[in-house]
Design a protein around this motif. Structure first.
Motif, PDB file in Angstrom:
ATOM      1  N   GLY A   1      13.539  12.094  39.299  1.00  0.00           N
ATOM      2  CA  GLY A   1      11.408  12.515  38.858  1.00  0.00           C
ATOM      3  C   GLY A   1      10.955  11.608  39.569  1.00  0.00           C
ATOM      4  N   TYR A   2      11.495  10.772  40.209  1.00  0.00           N
ATOM      5  CA  TYR A   2      10.909  10.228  41.018  1.00  0.00           C
ATOM      6  C   TYR A   2      10.462  10.176  42.665  1.00  0.00           C
ATOM      7  CZ  TYR A   2       8.485   5.539  42.700  1.00  0.00           C
ATOM      8  OH  TYR A   2       7.280   4.550  43.559  1.00  0.00           O
ATOM      9  N   VAL A   3      11.846  10.363  42.560  1.00  0.00           N
ATOM     10  CA  VAL A   3      12.009  10.847  44.306  1.00  0.00           C
ATOM     11  C   VAL A   3      11.086  12.021  44.805  1.00  0.00           C
ATOM     12  CG1 VAL A   3      13.258  10.641  46.549  1.00  0.00           C
ATOM     13  CG2 VAL A   3      13.385   8.950  44.734  1.00  0.00           C
ATOM     14  N   GLY A   4      10.119  11.521  45.765  1.00  0.00           N
ATOM     15  CA  GLY A   4       9.092  13.637  45.885  1.00  0.00           C
ATOM     16  C   GLY A   4       8.052  13.359  45.388  1.00  0.00           C
ATOM     17  N   SER A   5       7.951  12.805  44.247  1.00  0.00           N
ATOM     18  CA  SER A   5       6.465  12.446  43.367  1.00  0.00           C
ATOM     19  C   SER A   5       5.108  12.355  44.347  1.00  0.00           C
ATOM     20  CB  SER A   5       6.793  12.186  41.592  1.00  0.00           C
ATOM     21  OG  SER A   5       7.279  10.496  41.999  1.00  0.00           O
ATOM     22  N   GLU A   6       4.369  12.566  43.984  1.00  0.00           N
ATOM     23  CA  GLU A   6       3.124  11.935  44.247  1.00  0.00           C
ATOM     24  C   GLU A   6       2.740  10.165  44.226  1.00  0.00           C
ATOM     25  OE1 GLU A   6      -0.285  13.619  42.757  1.00  0.00           O
ATOM     26  OE2 GLU A   6      -0.181  15.394  43.094  1.00  0.00           O
ATOM     27  N   ALA A   7       3.114   9.729  42.942  1.00  0.00           N
ATOM     28  CA  ALA A   7       3.533   8.574  42.984  1.00  0.00           C
ATOM     29  C   ALA A   7       3.901   7.559  43.542  1.00  0.00           C
ATOM     30  CB  ALA A   7       4.067   7.825  41.054  1.00  0.00           C
ATOM     31  N   MET A   8       5.657   8.602  44.444  1.00  0.00           N
ATOM     32  CA  MET A   8       5.893   7.624  45.519  1.00  0.00           C
ATOM     33  C   MET A   8       5.613   7.800  46.554  1.00  0.00           C
ATOM     34  SD  MET A   8       9.884   8.572  46.996  1.00  0.00           S
ATOM     35  CE  MET A   8       9.307   8.541  48.569  1.00  0.00           C
ATOM     36  N   LEU A   9       5.386   9.419  47.138  1.00  0.00           N
ATOM     37  CA  LEU A   9       4.969   9.309  48.283  1.00  0.00           C
ATOM     38  C   LEU A   9       3.499   8.664  48.524  1.00  0.00           C
ATOM     39  CD1 LEU A   9       5.158  13.286  48.237  1.00  0.00           C
ATOM     40  CD2 LEU A   9       6.872  11.565  49.383  1.00  0.00           C
ATOM     41  N   ALA A  10       2.934   8.772  47.663  1.00  0.00           N
ATOM     42  CA  ALA A  10       1.214   7.837  47.951  1.00  0.00           C
ATOM     43  C   ALA A  10       1.801   6.439  48.095  1.00  0.00           C
ATOM     44  CB  ALA A  10       0.460   7.446  46.689  1.00  0.00           C
ATOM     45  N   GLY A  11       3.162   5.584  47.292  1.00  0.00           N
ATOM     46  CA  GLY A  11       3.867   4.363  47.157  1.00  0.00           C
ATOM     47  C   GLY A  11       3.861   3.962  48.659  1.00  0.00           C
ATOM     48  N   VAL A  12       4.293   5.381  49.505  1.00  0.00           N
ATOM     49  CA  VAL A  12       5.395   5.087  50.856  1.00  0.00           C
ATOM     50  C   VAL A  12       4.807   5.226  51.991  1.00  0.00           C
ATOM     51  CG1 VAL A  12       7.235   4.648  49.836  1.00  0.00           C
ATOM     52  CG2 VAL A  12       6.480   7.070  50.558  1.00  0.00           C
ATOM     53  N   ALA A  13       3.718   5.732  51.341  1.00  0.00           N
ATOM     54  CA  ALA A  13       2.265   6.102  52.730  1.00  0.00           C
ATOM     55  C   ALA A  13       2.132   5.594  53.761  1.00  0.00           C
ATOM     56  CB  ALA A  13       0.906   6.983  52.523  1.00  0.00           C
ATOM     57  N   GLU A  14       1.930   3.940  53.499  1.00  0.00           N
ATOM     58  CA  GLU A  14       1.425   3.645  54.287  1.00  0.00           C
ATOM     59  C   GLU A  14       2.868   3.020  55.016  1.00  0.00           C
ATOM     60  OE1 GLU A  14       1.375  -1.210  53.175  1.00  0.00           O
ATOM     61  OE2 GLU A  14       1.693  -0.413  50.792  1.00  0.00           O
TER      62      GLU A  14
END
Length: 282
Positions: free
Chosen positions: A248-261
């Protein structure tokens, strides 16, 4: 069937089920239930996993692992930095409960530890002197350049890849990590470095124009890899719950926001490949 016999059978079944659950509970579950922190080991690898100036775990693999644990309700986490070659031995020696930092899921590693489902799909590249004077873009080019040396981390996937492509030990230099890699390249002790694409980009940026990155597409398709989180085999119960949260986490908006940097984009998501498939094919 008499009522008292029914109650006896149900009670016995409950005891058996409870005992079975207790029997499969791994050491990590026991630690958590005892109030102990979850211990994560990782190596100082740029972009993937590294400590910041305060010693906190950073990098996209740590971000994803910590995000999944948080979704599971676990925030009591202790992180330790170690050399790349010490990750799997440290996990097996019970110094860590999980290992992160960019471990590719490889058949040889699957024989020693368990991996979560993939959290990303990545390619490798070479770091070469600017202008690529020896025209080294892949492993075969190293073979074609007599006397050339390719540098890599000890225990990295590129060691296996080099040997699979025909390089022998005389053409391979193994070092502990990125600092030693860049130092050896600057000293002219190696002609190219085999790294993940992210690491190669990072080291090129740190070289002030001295080095550049080759096209990842120049390497064989089979060198594309999938990244997972490492667990002890004995912690299969915890890893199963981790994988449920991971889905449920991998690919979620929360995950992508956290790794964008860190430069992780939707193009790096793992797709439909399972750990079972990757272990069998890599």
């Amino acid at each position: 069937m008499p009522m008292n016999l029914t109650k006896t059978i149900v009670a016995a079944g409950f005891v058996l089920a409870t005992s079975a659950f207790a029997a499969v509970a791994g050491p990590l579950t026991d630690r958590i239930e005892a109030g102990e922190p979850i211990r994560i080991g990782f190596s100082n690898i740029p972009i993937w996993g590294f400590p910041d100036e305060n010693g906190d775990a950073k990098g996209f693999v740590n971000s994803i692992a910590l995000g999944i644990l948080a979704d599971m309700g676990y925030t009591d986490v202790e992180t330790t930095v170690t050399e790349w070659g010490g990750l799997i031995p440290g996990l097996k020696a019970n110094r860590y409960d999980m290992i992160t930092g960019g471990l590719y899921i490889l058949n040889s590693r699957c024989e020693n530890i368990s991996f979560s489902e993939p959290i990303g799909s990545m390619g490798d590249a070479f770091l070469v002197p600017t202008g690529n004077p020896k025209n080294i873009n892949n492993y075969k080019d190293v073979l074609a350049n007599e006397g050339s040396t390719l540098i890599m981390y000890s225990g990295a996937n590129t060691v296996e890849a080099s040997r699979k492509e025909g390089l022998d030990d005389s053409q391979m230099m193994q070092v502990p990590g990125p600092t030693e890699t860049l130092a050896a390249m600057k000293a002219g002790r190696a002609d190219a470095a085999a790294l993940t694409y992210f690491e190669a980009l990072y080291l090129a940026e740190q070289s002030e124009g001295q080095f550049e990155v080759t096209d990842p597409a120049a390497l064989p398709e089979w060198t594309k890899n999938w990244v997972g989180i490492g667990f002890r085999d004995a912690d299969a119960d915890f890893m199963a719950r981790f994988n449920e949260a991971l889905a449920g986490y991998v690919g979620s908006e929360a995950m992508l926001a956290g790794v964008a940097e860190y430069g992780y984009t939707p193009s790096h998501l793992p797709g439909d490949k399972s750990t079972e498939w990757v272990c069998a094919n890599r």
